[in-house]
Scaffold this motif. Structure first.
Motif, short mmCIF file in Angstrom:
data_model
loop_
_atom_site.label_atom_id
_atom_site.label_comp_id
_atom_site.label_asym_id
_atom_site.label_seq_id
_atom_site.Cartn_x
_atom_site.Cartn_y
_atom_site.Cartn_z
N ALA A 145 0.76 -1.18 -0.14
CA ALA A 145 0.15 0.01 0.24
C ALA A 145 0.77 1.26 0.02
O ALA A 145 0.41 2.37 -0.78
CB ALA A 145 -1.01 -0.04 1.11
N ALA A 146 1.97 1.19 0.73
CA ALA A 146 2.99 2.25 0.76
C ALA A 146 4.40 1.58 0.80
O ALA A 146 4.59 0.77 1.39
CB ALA A 146 2.53 3.00 1.83
N ARG A 147 5.34 2.42 0.13
CA ARG A 147 6.79 1.98 0.47
C ARG A 147 7.43 3.23 0.46
O ARG A 147 7.41 4.24 -0.39
CB ARG A 147 7.31 1.14 -0.82
N HIS A 148 8.32 3.50 1.66
CA HIS A 148 9.34 4.60 1.52
C HIS A 148 10.86 4.22 1.75
O HIS A 148 10.88 3.56 2.76
CB HIS A 148 8.94 5.45 2.75
N GLU A 149 11.54 4.76 1.07
CA GLU A 149 13.12 4.39 0.98
C GLU A 149 13.79 5.64 1.52
O GLU A 149 13.53 6.79 1.10
CB GLU A 149 13.77 4.14 -0.27
N GLY A 150 14.39 5.31 2.97
CA GLY A 150 15.14 6.62 3.42
C GLY A 150 14.30 7.00 4.86
O GLY A 150 13.32 6.50 5.10
N MET A 151 14.89 7.81 5.49
CA MET A 151 14.38 8.12 6.86
C MET A 151 13.09 8.88 6.60
O MET A 151 12.79 9.76 5.83
CB MET A 151 15.45 9.10 7.47
N ALA A 152 12.04 8.76 7.66
CA ALA A 152 10.77 9.66 7.86
C ALA A 152 10.45 9.65 8.95
O ALA A 152 10.52 8.64 10.18
CB ALA A 152 9.87 8.92 6.85
N ASP A 153 9.39 10.55 9.25
CA ASP A 153 8.75 10.64 10.48
C ASP A 153 7.58 10.15 10.77
O ASP A 153 6.37 10.52 10.24
CB ASP A 153 8.56 12.01 10.76
N TYR A 154 7.43 8.70 11.35
CA TYR A 154 6.30 7.91 11.47
C TYR A 154 5.32 8.22 12.38
O TYR A 154 4.16 7.75 12.51
CB TYR A 154 6.61 6.43 11.35
N SER A 155 5.66 9.43 13.08
CA SER A 155 4.59 9.84 14.17
C SER A 155 3.75 10.90 13.67
O SER A 155 2.85 11.33 14.49
CB SER A 155 5.59 10.33 15.38
N ARG A 156 3.81 11.13 12.50
CA ARG A 156 3.01 12.32 11.86
C ARG A 156 1.67 11.68 11.87
O ARG A 156 1.30 10.38 11.50
CB ARG A 156 3.43 12.70 10.45
N PRO A 157 0.33 12.61 12.05
CA PRO A 157 -1.09 12.00 12.19
C PRO A 157 -1.37 11.39 10.67
O PRO A 157 -2.31 10.44 10.82
CB PRO A 157 -1.58 13.46 12.51
N GLU A 158 -0.93 11.73 9.65
CA GLU A 158 -1.15 11.23 8.53
C GLU A 158 -0.85 9.75 8.40
O GLU A 158 -1.56 9.07 7.57
CB GLU A 158 -0.87 12.21 7.34
N VAL A 159 0.30 9.39 9.10
CA VAL A 159 0.50 7.91 8.99
C VAL A 159 -0.71 7.11 9.57
O VAL A 159 -0.86 6.09 9.23
CB VAL A 159 1.92 7.63 9.52
N ALA A 160 -0.89 7.60 10.76
CA ALA A 160 -1.69 6.81 11.55
C ALA A 160 -3.18 6.76 10.84
O ALA A 160 -3.89 5.72 10.57
CB ALA A 160 -2.02 7.30 13.10
N GLU A 161 -3.77 7.81 10.35
CA GLU A 161 -4.95 7.85 9.38
C GLU A 161 -4.80 7.15 8.56
O GLU A 161 -5.84 6.03 7.85
CB GLU A 161 -4.91 9.28 9.01
N PHE A 162 -3.51 6.89 7.68
CA PHE A 162 -3.45 5.91 6.42
C PHE A 162 -3.62 4.50 6.78
O PHE A 162 -4.35 3.76 5.98
CB PHE A 162 -2.06 6.33 5.96
N ILE A 163 -3.05 4.35 7.94
CA ILE A 163 -2.94 2.90 8.52
C ILE A 163 -4.59 2.55 8.75
O ILE A 163 -4.74 1.35 8.59
CB ILE A 163 -1.98 2.67 9.53
N GLN A 164 -5.22 3.48 9.55
CA GLN A 164 -6.53 3.13 10.17
C GLN A 164 -7.37 3.00 8.94
O GLN A 164 -8.39 2.35 8.95
CB GLN A 164 -6.98 4.50 11.01
N ALA A 165 -7.24 3.84 7.97
CA ALA A 165 -8.09 3.51 6.63
C ALA A 165 -7.84 2.19 6.04
O ALA A 165 -8.66 1.55 5.64
CB ALA A 165 -7.77 4.74 5.72
N LEU A 166 -6.52 1.77 5.85
CA LEU A 166 -6.31 0.20 5.62
C LEU A 166 -6.90 -0.91 6.49
O LEU A 166 -7.61 -1.73 5.82
CB LEU A 166 -4.95 0.08 5.54
N ILE A 167 -6.74 -0.54 7.61
CA ILE A 167 -7.62 -1.46 8.59
C ILE A 167 -9.17 -1.60 8.57
O ILE A 167 -9.75 -2.61 8.57
CB ILE A 167 -7.21 -1.05 10.08
N ALA A 168 -9.81 -0.29 8.09
CA ALA A 168 -10.99 -0.29 7.96
C ALA A 168 -11.60 -0.86 6.67
O ALA A 168 -12.75 -1.19 6.55
CB ALA A 168 -11.60 1.43 8.10
N GLU A 169 -10.63 -1.27 5.92
CA GLU A 169 -11.30 -1.44 4.52
C GLU A 169 -11.95 -2.90 4.35
O GLU A 169 -11.45 -3.66 5.29
CB GLU A 169 -9.90 -1.61 3.50
#
Length: 201
Positions: free
Chosen positions: A177-201
């Motif tokens: 669903a998503a792939r990121h190469e390199g460092m990123a900030d996974y505490s951002r709200p949009e990450v949790a929202e993205f995951i929550q949307a996948l769980i709800a599918e």
């Protein structure tokens, strides 16, 4: 007694800092975390579209989503990350010597804390060096609660190329669903929202 000029002192301190940056993964990670806090290093969450080539038209509904991709924990328990039926899977490939990996790990820990009691997601934090005990000690020394795994078989090239950190989020069918190469900030709200949307599918 000679007084040290302020400019000389500043030069010495800058020199020490530069040396620390060159030789200390923790110092590099500290600087990188500071850059993350000001909004840099956002993860790529653009949803990959499933194409006709990736899912054959005549494929039976009950067929497994992907070939097995195994990881193991410290007790030797294996998890098939590609086939966690009905669950979202968050996979991070990292190593203890990698400054960008060290920098992003606290943000992944915050994300994990948000979802650790949610049965709809599995976290796989995979040490590419296969050094489980060293990775477990790393987590413990930094008060991180992330579950450590090591690869227990071949990793597909579309999952992990030549760079770490690399992070994948698989949907409930085992598709990327998503792939990121390199460092990123996974505490951002949009990450949790993205995951929550996948769980709800």
């Amino acid at each position: 007694m000679k007084k040290i000029k302020v400019s000389t002192l500043v030069s010495i301190l800058l020199g020490v800092f530069v040396i620390a940056l060159v030789f200390s993964p923790d110092t590099k990670a500290w600087v990188s975390r500071g850059l993350m806090k000001i909004g840099l290093f956002k993860p790529d969450l653009e949803r990959a579209e499933t194409t006709a080539e990736s899912v054959p038209a005549d494929a039976p509904e009950a067929a497994p989503a992907k070939p097995s991709v195994f990881f193991a924990d410290g007790a030797g328990n294996r998890i098939d990350a590609a086939n966690q039926a009905g669950k979202v899977v968050f996979i991070n490939f990292w190593a203890t010597w990698c400054p960008p990996c060290i920098a992003e790990m606290p943000s992944i820990d915050k994300l994990y804390d948000q979802f650790k009691d949610n049965d709809g997601i599995v976290f796989v934090i995979a040490d590419v060096d296969n050094q489980y005990e060293k990775s477990k000690a790393f987590m413990s020394n930094r008060s991180l609660n992330l579950p450590v795994h090591v690869p227990a078989g071949e990793i597909p090239s579309q999952w992990l190329g030549g760079a770490i950190p690399t992070t994948l989020i698989l949907d409930k069918k085992g598709q990327i669903a998503a792939r990121h190469e390199g460092m990123a900030d996974y505490s951002r709200p949009e990450v949790a929202e993205f995951i929550q949307a996948l769980i709800a599918e």
